[in-house]
Design an enzyme around this catalytic site. Structure first.
Site, mmCIF file in Angstrom:
data_model
loop_
_atom_site.group_PDB
_atom_site.id
_atom_site.type_symbol
_atom_site.label_atom_id
_atom_site.label_comp_id
_atom_site.label_asym_id
_atom_site.label_seq_id
_atom_site.Cartn_x
_atom_site.Cartn_y
_atom_site.Cartn_z
ATOM 1 N N LYS A 145 -0.469 -8.024 -10.617
ATOM 2 C CA LYS A 145 -1.407 -7.126 -9.939
ATOM 3 C C LYS A 145 -2.134 -6.251 -10.960
ATOM 4 O O LYS A 145 -1.515 -5.667 -11.837
ATOM 5 C CB LYS A 145 -0.655 -6.260 -8.928
ATOM 6 C CG LYS A 145 0.000 -7.074 -7.808
ATOM 7 C CD LYS A 145 0.652 -6.220 -6.746
ATOM 8 C CE LYS A 145 1.839 -5.469 -7.273
ATOM 9 N NZ LYS A 145 2.624 -4.823 -6.211
ATOM 10 N N THR A 168 -2.464 5.243 -0.932
ATOM 11 C CA THR A 168 -1.987 3.936 -1.390
ATOM 12 C C THR A 168 -0.466 3.805 -1.322
ATOM 13 O O THR A 168 0.111 2.912 -1.937
ATOM 14 C CB THR A 168 -2.441 3.684 -2.835
ATOM 15 O OG1 THR A 168 -1.986 4.769 -3.665
ATOM 16 C CG2 THR A 168 -3.957 3.584 -2.929
ATOM 17 N N GLY A 220 2.893 2.599 -0.367
ATOM 18 C CA GLY A 220 3.402 1.396 0.280
ATOM 19 C C GLY A 220 2.557 0.153 0.087
ATOM 20 O O GLY A 220 2.800 -0.864 0.736
ATOM 21 N N THR A 221 1.573 0.190 -0.818
ATOM 22 C CA THR A 221 0.720 -0.988 -0.997
ATOM 23 C C THR A 221 1.507 -2.192 -1.509
ATOM 24 O O THR A 221 1.311 -3.319 -1.056
ATOM 25 C CB THR A 221 -0.440 -0.694 -1.962
ATOM 26 O OG1 THR A 221 0.080 -0.079 -3.155
ATOM 27 C CG2 THR A 221 -1.455 0.238 -1.338
ATOM 28 N N GLY A 222 2.406 -1.966 -2.474
ATOM 29 C CA GLY A 222 3.197 -3.066 -3.011
ATOM 30 C C GLY A 222 4.114 -3.667 -1.962
ATOM 31 O O GLY A 222 4.249 -4.894 -1.861
ATOM 32 N N CYS A 223 4.748 -2.818 -1.184
ATOM 33 C CA CYS A 223 5.617 -3.285 -0.097
ATOM 34 C C CYS A 223 4.817 -4.104 0.915
ATOM 35 O O CYS A 223 5.234 -5.179 1.353
ATOM 36 C CB CYS A 223 6.260 -2.103 0.624
ATOM 37 S SG CYS A 223 7.174 -0.974 -0.435
#
Length: 273
Positions: free
Chosen positions: A172, A206, A208-211
């Protein structure tokens, strides 16, 4: 109904962790099950406390779900300790299930969510049985021990990660400096690769974007999408969630898990790497 699983920590603020994953699963029409590795006292301003689950109870949760459900795909998020990682890897390594690993290490507010000794367990126990790893640049630097600044650095780090035995790594690019675009580069074990480019959204919302991204990939894999289709559609899900914020909380607010079903007018730009 396709069944998927999240193995992660609970976020009392609802923006990340188990809560974000289950919201994503629901929006993408899969049935979500969960294994909780830790409780957190958390909101958009930061993490106030962490109460880890015992490794034995993590195993018990996993056994309960697998004994009753045909889980097609699962994701791991915050695993916290080496003991928990080893328990999780031991339980899932012989299951016919696709595994998405989001190597959660640091919360948006800066709190550490993975003990230092757990990094080695992640690399040696979990990555060899993973289908997909979704690190951001700082996480990829911790996993590889490399400094990542350029596209060639990204490729070298991805190749290092793929050597651990997994099928695919999504590098990412949100932490790389580019005011206009965010570019994720996807590398597969068969030697192929591609880029996903999206408009960079300048927002503090942003959390929790990865989750959310890894949960969306898990949901699409559970529904039978190909690996590339699941990753691209997962990118669309999280991009829309960022573009249409809920404006909640006083810190790094949560993304909008409703956006994918509400706004269907977005296409991820995919190109050769």
């Amino acid at each position: 109904m396709d069944v998927v699983m999240t193995i992660a920590g609970s976020d009392s603020g609802g923006g990340a962790g188990i809560q974000a994953d289950l919201k994503t699963f629901q929006e993408l029409k899969v049935f979500g099950t969960s294994v909780i590795t830790a409780l957190t006292a958390q909101n958009t301003l930061g993490v106030d406390g962490i109460f880890p689950t015992t490794p034995e109870f993590v195993t018990q949760q996993l056994s309960s779900v697998f004994n009753d459900f045909d889980v097609k795909a699962l994701k791991t998020g915050m695993l916290f300790s080496a003991d928990i990682i080893e328990r999780v890897a031991g339980e899932i390594q012989n299951k016919e299930v696709q595994v998405v690993v989001d190597p959660v290490m640091i919360a948006k507010g800066g709190a550490s969510l993975l003990q230092q000794e757990a990094v080695e367990a992640l690399k040696t126990k979990l990555l060899p049985i993973a289908t997909v790893l979704t690190p951001n640049i700082p996480e990829a630097e911790v996993i590889t021990g490399m400094t990542i600044k350029t596209q060639s650095d990204i490729q070298a780090a991805a190749e290092c990660i793929l050597e651990k035995g997994l099928q695919c790594v999504v590098m990412k690019g949100g932490h790389l400096e580019n005011d206009e675009f965010a570019t994720d580069t996807v590398f597969l074990a068969n030697g192929s690769s591609f880029k996903m480019q999206s408009k960079r959204i300048h927002t503090k919302h942003t959390h929790g974007t990865g989750c959310t991204f890894s949960a969306a990939i898990t949901a699409f894999l559970g529904r039978g999408f190909s690996l590339q289709e699941a990753i691209v559609e997962g990118k669309k899900f999280v991009q829309l969630a960022i573009e249409h914020p809920l404006n909640l909380g006083h810190g790094h607010g949560p993304t909008n898990h409703f956006a994918y079903q509400t706004y269907q007018d977005y296409e991820v730009t995919v190109s050769e790497a």
